[in-house]
Design a protein around this motif. Structure first.
Motif, PDB file in Angstrom:
ATOM      1  N   ASN A   1       0.741  -1.092   0.019  1.00 49.20           N
ATOM      2  CA  ASN A   1      -0.076  -0.074  -0.083  1.00 49.20           C
ATOM      3  C   ASN A   1       0.940   1.400   0.057  1.00 49.20           C
ATOM      4  N   MET A   2       2.057   0.965  -0.279  1.00 50.86           N
ATOM      5  CA  MET A   2       3.030   2.237   0.192  1.00 50.86           C
ATOM      6  C   MET A   2       3.528   2.898  -1.186  1.00 50.86           C
ATOM      7  N   PRO A   3       3.585   4.196  -1.168  1.00 53.19           N
ATOM      8  CA  PRO A   3       4.217   4.654  -2.688  1.00 53.19           C
ATOM      9  C   PRO A   3       5.622   4.146  -2.963  1.00 53.19           C
ATOM     10  N   GLY A   4       5.755   3.864  -3.977  1.00 48.92           N
ATOM     11  CA  GLY A   4       7.151   3.302  -4.543  1.00 48.92           C
ATOM     12  C   GLY A   4       8.236   4.502  -4.745  1.00 48.92           C
ATOM     13  N   ASP A   5       8.651   4.945  -3.444  1.00 49.36           N
ATOM     14  CA  ASP A   5       9.652   5.830  -3.068  1.00 49.36           C
ATOM     15  C   ASP A   5      11.106   5.029  -2.927  1.00 49.36           C
ATOM     16  N   GLY A   6      10.917   3.686  -2.395  1.00 48.33           N
ATOM     17  CA  GLY A   6      12.253   3.088  -2.276  1.00 48.33           C
ATOM     18  C   GLY A   6      12.763   3.518  -0.953  1.00 48.33           C
ATOM     19  N   LEU A   7      12.214   4.187  -0.114  1.00 46.05           N
ATOM     20  CA  LEU A   7      12.794   4.622   1.171  1.00 46.05           C
ATOM     21  C   LEU A   7      12.347   3.745   2.314  1.00 46.05           C
ATOM     22  N   TRP A   8      12.270   2.618   2.090  1.00 45.12           N
ATOM     23  CA  TRP A   8      11.522   1.751   3.203  1.00 45.12           C
ATOM     24  C   TRP A   8      12.611   0.688   3.589  1.00 45.12           C
ATOM     25  N   PRO A   9      13.525   0.982   4.155  1.00 43.42           N
ATOM     26  CA  PRO A   9      14.565  -0.056   4.356  1.00 43.42           C
ATOM     27  C   PRO A   9      14.217  -0.957   5.644  1.00 43.42           C
ATOM     28  N   SER A  10      14.787  -2.185   5.679  1.00 48.03           N
ATOM     29  CA  SER A  10      14.624  -3.485   6.487  1.00 48.03           C
ATOM     30  C   SER A  10      15.142  -3.181   7.600  1.00 48.03           C
ATOM     31  N   PRO A  11      14.689  -3.851   8.800  1.00 46.86           N
ATOM     32  CA  PRO A  11      15.233  -3.475  10.097  1.00 46.86           C
ATOM     33  C   PRO A  11      16.526  -3.810   9.906  1.00 46.86           C
ATOM     34  N   VAL A  12      17.574  -3.266  10.749  1.00 45.05           N
ATOM     35  CA  VAL A  12      19.080  -3.720  10.826  1.00 45.05           C
ATOM     36  C   VAL A  12      19.382  -4.827  11.736  1.00 45.05           C
ATOM     37  N   ARG A  13      19.773  -5.845  11.278  1.00 48.71           N
ATOM     38  CA  ARG A  13      20.119  -6.941  12.328  1.00 48.71           C
ATOM     39  C   ARG A  13      21.511  -6.781  12.626  1.00 48.71           C
ATOM     40  N   LEU A  14      21.820  -6.529  14.069  1.00 55.87           N
ATOM     41  CA  LEU A  14      23.099  -6.369  14.806  1.00 55.87           C
ATOM     42  C   LEU A  14      23.302  -7.439  15.803  1.00 55.87           C
ATOM     43  N   THR A  15      24.516  -7.817  15.864  1.00 57.90           N
ATOM     44  CA  THR A  15      24.794  -8.684  17.129  1.00 57.90           C
ATOM     45  C   THR A  15      24.693  -7.708  18.389  1.00 57.90           C
ATOM     46  N   ALA A  16      24.414  -8.721  19.488  1.00 58.08           N
ATOM     47  CA  ALA A  16      24.462  -8.059  20.760  1.00 58.08           C
ATOM     48  C   ALA A  16      25.666  -7.236  21.060  1.00 58.08           C
ATOM     49  N   GLY A  17      26.816  -7.699  20.517  1.00 59.12           N
ATOM     50  CA  GLY A  17      27.801  -6.825  20.757  1.00 59.12           C
ATOM     51  C   GLY A  17      27.880  -5.587  20.087  1.00 59.12           C
ATOM     52  N   LEU A  18      27.567  -5.678  18.916  1.00 60.78           N
ATOM     53  CA  LEU A  18      27.423  -4.313  17.932  1.00 60.78           C
ATOM     54  C   LEU A  18      26.343  -3.487  18.634  1.00 60.78           C
ATOM     55  N   ARG A  19      25.497  -3.863  19.142  1.00 54.43           N
ATOM     56  CA  ARG A  19      24.094  -3.155  19.453  1.00 54.43           C
ATOM     57  C   ARG A  19      24.789  -2.303  20.790  1.00 54.43           C
ATOM     58  N   ARG A  20      25.521  -3.072  21.546  1.00 58.77           N
ATOM     59  CA  ARG A  20      25.846  -2.587  22.909  1.00 58.77           C
ATOM     60  C   ARG A  20      26.963  -1.314  22.412  1.00 58.77           C
ATOM     61  N   ALA A  21      27.661  -1.579  21.261  1.00 54.75           N
ATOM     62  CA  ALA A  21      28.616  -0.424  20.925  1.00 54.75           C
ATOM     63  C   ALA A  21      27.955   0.717  20.411  1.00 54.75           C
ATOM     64  N   VAL A  22      26.816   0.660  19.642  1.00 58.00           N
ATOM     65  CA  VAL A  22      25.967   1.482  19.044  1.00 58.00           C
ATOM     66  C   VAL A  22      25.673   2.541  20.416  1.00 58.00           C
ATOM     67  N   LEU A  23      25.076   1.823  21.542  1.00 54.13           N
ATOM     68  CA  LEU A  23      24.481   2.498  22.409  1.00 54.13           C
ATOM     69  C   LEU A  23      25.704   3.129  23.208  1.00 54.13           C
ATOM     70  N   ALA A  24      26.884   2.651  23.065  1.00 57.39           N
ATOM     71  CA  ALA A  24      28.037   2.990  23.923  1.00 57.39           C
ATOM     72  C   ALA A  24      28.591   4.439  23.351  1.00 57.39           C
ATOM     73  N   VAL A  25      28.777   4.284  21.915  1.00 55.97           N
ATOM     74  CA  VAL A  25      28.952   5.662  21.126  1.00 55.97           C
ATOM     75  C   VAL A  25      28.059   6.641  21.129  1.00 55.97           C
ATOM     76  N   LEU A  26      26.648   6.245  21.136  1.00 55.52           N
ATOM     77  CA  LEU A  26      25.770   7.281  21.506  1.00 55.52           C
ATOM     78  C   LEU A  26      25.865   8.176  22.832  1.00 55.52           C
ATOM     79  N   LEU A  27      26.119   7.395  23.994  1.00 58.06           N
ATOM     80  CA  LEU A  27      26.365   7.841  25.276  1.00 58.06           C
ATOM     81  C   LEU A  27      27.657   8.852  25.144  1.00 58.06           C
ATOM     82  N   LEU A  28      28.680   8.284  24.644  1.00 61.10           N
ATOM     83  CA  LEU A  28      29.920   9.089  24.463  1.00 61.10           C
ATOM     84  C   LEU A  28      29.567  10.397  23.702  1.00 61.10           C
TER      85      LEU A  28
END
Length: 422
Positions: A214-241
């Motif tokens: 039902n969405m317009p075909g603009d090609g801007l609908w990415p899939s969820p990003v699958r990250l490992t638990a360690g990489l997700r913690r790294a993202v959180l740590a960098v955000l806090l930094l």
């Protein structure tokens, strides 16, 4: 806080101005999204609020750095008027008494435009909150499961922006106290992160196969990003930094310590100039004063500047390490985030150096603030994208986007009988 500086008489007129400013973008969005479903419109409205909040943060930095924060020395109006036009006699008298002082006609307009824009963002979030709850109430079954993002998120954003307004009042009544101004900056960054998370959750929920048709075909609908638990913690740590570094940068800016060092990589021609850390990070009774009421020294300002500069190297290394880890990640949707982090790291390095060595700190400081805000938004969106929203797992949407579709019929795991097997 000086209660005499708060005059609530212009509140309704300011609210009307904010509503008028918000009405234009909202009408444009409704026209552009007239064939979209309700979740798609809510996503578009969230993205609009995100974009305008980013603009407001940058304009707030301009208000502060152009010394316009006290252009109207009361709140929420200007000498009790809704605009500098009505306050012209008072502004003229103040400008005549102090031609280069904090109150001039130009500074008053900058300050009031900032308040108009802030009110407009607030009204936009009122509409987003009301629309989210309306979509939930109109849905059948579980109200909160029938919309891709819980209305609690938009409610939190609305409460947050109201608190921002309170801190806006304190910046005036407490005469640009560095602690209050820094908290006001962090509040704006926090609101940006909240909206980035909501926008990403809408995107992830609308990327389900049931809604993609039902969405317009603009090609801007990415899939969820699958990250490992360690990489997700790294993202959180960098955000806090990054948030810690934004706090240090806000402290540099609100104490006007940018030009304490005018060379790089040394400071004042020395690798370790004279610095006073004792008074660098204490709560100030007023701008330019230490906690015990004495004037800030160059050594104190140098300590504030150098701390931010040294921390920048650590944050830059962490961002680049995360960026290259994302670029090497097997999940394709994670790679653009790595490119964003590399680009924004380069932007922050260039704008930060420009603050020091090029002699045009206003433009460079605005670019630096914009880069910091963008970094927080990108990291918050990545963190949200790495966790699939519960709404996307529990339900799909009908064509109008307001009611959940019936679940597909359950199929038996055994293969259907064929004439040969019969």
């Amino acid at each position: 806080m000086n209660a005499e500086l708060i005059d609530l008489s212009p509140v309704l007129l300011l609210a009307a101005i904010g509503l008028a400013l918000a009405a234009g973008p909202i009408l444009w969005l409704l026209r552009r999204q007239r064939h979209a479903s309700t979740p798609q419109r809510l996503r578009a409205l969230t993205l609009l609020a995100l974009f305008l909040t980013f603009d407001l943060i940058v304009f707030g930095a301009y208000t502060r750095l152009s010394d316009s924060g006290l252009g109207c020395p009361d709140w929420p109006g200007c000498y009790g008027s809704v605009s500098p036009i009505g306050a012209s006699p008072e502004i003229h008298a103040a400008q005549t008494a102090m031609p280069t002082g904090p109150v001039t006609h130009g500074k008053a307009w900058v300050e009031m435009i900032h308040r108009y824009l802030a009110t407009g963002v607030g009204m936009l979030l009122v509409v987003l909150c009301a629309w989210s709850w309306r979509a939930a109430r109109r849905a059948t079954g579980s109200a909160l499961a029938s919309v891709p993002v819980s209305p609690g998120w938009s409610t939190l954003s609305l409460i947050w922006v109201c608190l921002q307004g309170a801190f806006g009042a304190l910046t005036v009544t407490m005469k640009l106290n560095p602690g209050i101004v820094t908290l006001h900056l962090l509040g704006g960054i926090g609101l940006l992160a909240l909206l980035a998370v909501q926008a990403q959750r809408y995107t992830a929920a609308l990327a389900t196969p049931a809604s993609a048709a039902n969405m317009p075909g603009d090609g801007l609908w990415p899939s969820p990003v699958r990250l490992t638990a360690g990489l997700r913690r790294a993202v959180l740590a960098v955000l806090l930094l990054v948030i810690v570094q934004v706090t240090l940068g806000g402290w540099v800016s609100t104490n006007y310590a940018v030009l304490a060092c005018t060379d790089f990589p040394t400071c004042q021609g020395s690798w370790w100039p004279e610095m006073d850390f004792t008074h660098a990070y204490t709560w100030r009774p007023a701008l330019g004063l230490t906690a015990d009421g004495h004037n800030l020294t160059l050594a104190t300002l140098t300590a504030i500047h150098v701390t931010h500069r040294l921390a920048a190297f650590a944050v830059l290394a962490a961002m680049l390490a995360l960026a290259f880890a994302l670029r090497r990640h097997a999940d394709a949707p994670a790679r653009p985030y790595g490119a964003w982090l590399i680009g924004l790291s380069a932007w922050q390095l260039a704008s930060g150096l420009s603050n020091v060595v090029l002699g045009w700190p206003l433009l460079a400081a605005l670019a630096h603030t914009a880069g910091a805000a963008a970094l927080v938004a990108v990291l918050a969106a990545l963190l949200a994208a790495s966790v699939a929203p519960a709404a996307a797992r529990r339900s799909t949407f009908d064509a109008d986007g307001t009611t959940p579709s019936r679940p597909a019929a359950r199929h038996d795991a055994r293969p259907a009988a064929t004439p040969e097997s019969a």
